[in-house]
Design a protein around this motif. Structure first.
Motif, PDB file in Angstrom:
ATOM      1  N   LEU A  13      -8.139 -23.424  46.000  1.00  0.00           N
ATOM      2  CA  LEU A  13      -7.068 -22.918  45.028  1.00  0.00           C
ATOM      3  C   LEU A  13      -6.289 -22.132  45.838  1.00  0.00           C
ATOM      4  N   LEU A  14      -6.820 -21.089  46.422  1.00  0.00           N
ATOM      5  CA  LEU A  14      -6.002 -20.048  46.947  1.00  0.00           C
ATOM      6  C   LEU A  14      -4.909 -20.671  48.137  1.00  0.00           C
ATOM      7  N   LEU A  15      -5.211 -21.605  48.596  1.00  0.00           N
ATOM      8  CA  LEU A  15      -4.409 -22.131  49.607  1.00  0.00           C
ATOM      9  C   LEU A  15      -3.417 -22.915  49.168  1.00  0.00           C
ATOM     10  N   ALA A  16      -3.791 -23.680  47.891  1.00  0.00           N
ATOM     11  CA  ALA A  16      -2.808 -24.370  47.168  1.00  0.00           C
ATOM     12  C   ALA A  16      -1.913 -23.520  46.108  1.00  0.00           C
ATOM     13  N   GLY A  17      -2.217 -22.332  45.954  1.00  0.00           N
ATOM     14  CA  GLY A  17      -1.436 -21.622  45.200  1.00  0.00           C
ATOM     15  C   GLY A  17      -1.242 -22.073  43.694  1.00  0.00           C
ATOM     16  N   CYS A  18      -0.348 -21.372  43.019  1.00  0.00           N
ATOM     17  CA  CYS A  18       0.178 -21.583  41.553  1.00  0.00           C
ATOM     18  C   CYS A  18       1.455 -22.047  41.553  1.00  0.00           C
ATOM     19  N   SER A  19       1.761 -23.260  41.397  1.00  0.00           N
ATOM     20  CA  SER A  19       3.124 -23.971  41.615  1.00  0.00           C
ATOM     21  C   SER A  19       3.763 -23.923  40.331  1.00  0.00           C
ATOM     22  N   ALA A  44      -3.994 -16.729  51.769  1.00  0.00           N
ATOM     23  CA  ALA A  44      -2.729 -17.809  52.143  1.00  0.00           C
ATOM     24  C   ALA A  44      -2.596 -18.456  50.773  1.00  0.00           C
ATOM     25  N   THR A  45      -1.254 -18.617  50.728  1.00  0.00           N
ATOM     26  CA  THR A  45      -0.646 -19.475  49.373  1.00  0.00           C
ATOM     27  C   THR A  45      -0.086 -20.546  49.693  1.00  0.00           C
ATOM     28  N   ALA A  46       0.184 -21.306  48.796  1.00  0.00           N
ATOM     29  CA  ALA A  46       0.861 -22.583  49.268  1.00  0.00           C
ATOM     30  C   ALA A  46       2.042 -22.584  49.968  1.00  0.00           C
ATOM     31  N   LEU A 265       6.815 -16.314  53.078  1.00  0.00           N
ATOM     32  CA  LEU A 265       5.528 -16.710  53.748  1.00  0.00           C
ATOM     33  C   LEU A 265       4.557 -16.896  52.620  1.00  0.00           C
ATOM     34  N   ASP A 266       3.402 -17.495  53.084  1.00  0.00           N
ATOM     35  CA  ASP A 266       2.337 -17.664  52.304  1.00  0.00           C
ATOM     36  C   ASP A 266       0.954 -17.957  53.067  1.00  0.00           C
ATOM     37  N   VAL A 267       0.120 -17.961  52.485  1.00  0.00           N
ATOM     38  CA  VAL A 267      -1.276 -17.983  53.400  1.00  0.00           C
ATOM     39  C   VAL A 267      -1.452 -19.131  54.118  1.00  0.00           C
ATOM     40  N   ALA A 268      -1.147 -20.495  53.478  1.00  0.00           N
ATOM     41  CA  ALA A 268      -1.218 -21.679  54.019  1.00  0.00           C
ATOM     42  C   ALA A 268      -0.077 -21.903  55.130  1.00  0.00           C
TER      43      ALA A 268
END
Length: 295
Positions: A13-19, A44-46, A265-268
């Motif tokens: 979920l964290l890697l996917a993030g909230c889109s 990381a985020t998406a 940037l994000d986690v992903a």
């Protein structure tokens, strides 16, 4: 923080993030209680492709709990980090075109775009806090609340953030407490029924500003004043500016980190939890050197 400390479903979920275009649908594991505190680094985020920035870039106005107020005076100049080829623009981080001016000319501004209503942001919060605490004095850390998922109460939480800020209630303790109130099963501000089960679902009656005012009243606020401030011109103006900034940054998922209005940037995209902290430091140092800041 090592990945082993995060349940597999929560890490996904964290890697996917909230889109902004696809509201998150979480499993029981990914939408239950907050992740354990980070011992080392962030998450990381998406990863998102660079979006077209607004033609006129508003200046940053969202402040954040625990941000450094002044850079070290009389120190040594910050030296640009060595480019080892580890971090690739367009892959690990994205340039914001045009860059968005900040309102802290004597600091590098690091902004976390988030929502209290975002389950991935809830999982990321301990790591975000670890990054914030690890930043050098020339960094000013701040939060920018997103509102792009109305069915999960994000606009209400955005309004609540700026209301708390206006009343001097925006600090690390209340920031963490809001996440816990929303994402701990049985919490007073739950947006999902069935947290901790295999089938959580969005509540029919989501938390209102009055509910959040009662939450802050237990932390020193006057509930009536909170509700009145939430409906003020100043708060509405900050909400509008936040939406403009998020568009200018090209952000369409949370959590996302923006460095000095120049890089996103994000986690992903960073490649993992520890890499996120390392990359934020790299970009902050790069900007500080370009600005001729002291450390």
């Amino acid at each position: 923080m090592s990945k082993s400390l995060i349940p597999a479903a929560a890490l996904v979920l964290l890697l996917a993030g909230c889109s902004s275009s696809q509201p998150p649908s979480g499993s029981a594991a990914s939408m239950a209680a907050p992740a354990p505190a980070a011992s080392a680094a962030p998450a990381a985020t998406a990863s998102t492709a660079p979006a077209a920035a607004a033609s006129t870039a508003p200046t940053v106005a969202a402040s954040a709990p625990g941000a450094a107020s002044t850079a070290s005076a009389g120190g040594t100049p910050v030296v640009a980090p060595a480019d080892t080829g580890k971090w690739v623009e367009g892959k690990n981080y994205f340039r914001i075109e045009p860059a968005v001016p900040t309102d802290h000319a004597d600091h590098v501004v690091v902004t976390e775009v988030f929502s209290w209503g975002c389950p991935a942001c809830n999982q990321f919060q301990p790591m975000a806090d670890a990054i914030r605490k690890s930043m050098p004095a020339y960094v000013h850390w701040q939060y920018l609340p997103a509102a792009f998922i109305p069915p999960e109460d994000w606009p209400t939480f955005q309004r609540a953030y700026y209301t708390a800020q206006a009343l001097g209630l925006d600090n690390p303790a209340t920031h963490d407490a809001m996440f816990k109130a929303i994402w701990t099963p049985g919490g007073p501000l739950n947006t999902y029924d069935g947290l901790g089960t295999s089938q959580p679902h969005v509540k029919k009656n989501l938390p209102s500003i009055a509910d959040i005012a009662r939450f802050y009243a237990r932390r020193g606020a006057n509930a009536a004043t909170f509700e009145a401030t939430a409906d003020s011109f100043a708060v509405r103006a900050k909400m509008k500016r936040a939406d403009q900034l998020i568009k200018a940054y090209g952000v369409d998922s949370t959590p996302t980190i923006v460095v000095n209005g120049t890089y996103r940037l994000d986690v992903a995209s960073a490649g993992g939890l520890a890499q996120t902290q390392e990359l934020v430091h790299y970009l902050a140092q790069k900007e500080a050197a370009a600005m001729h800041l002291q450390q």
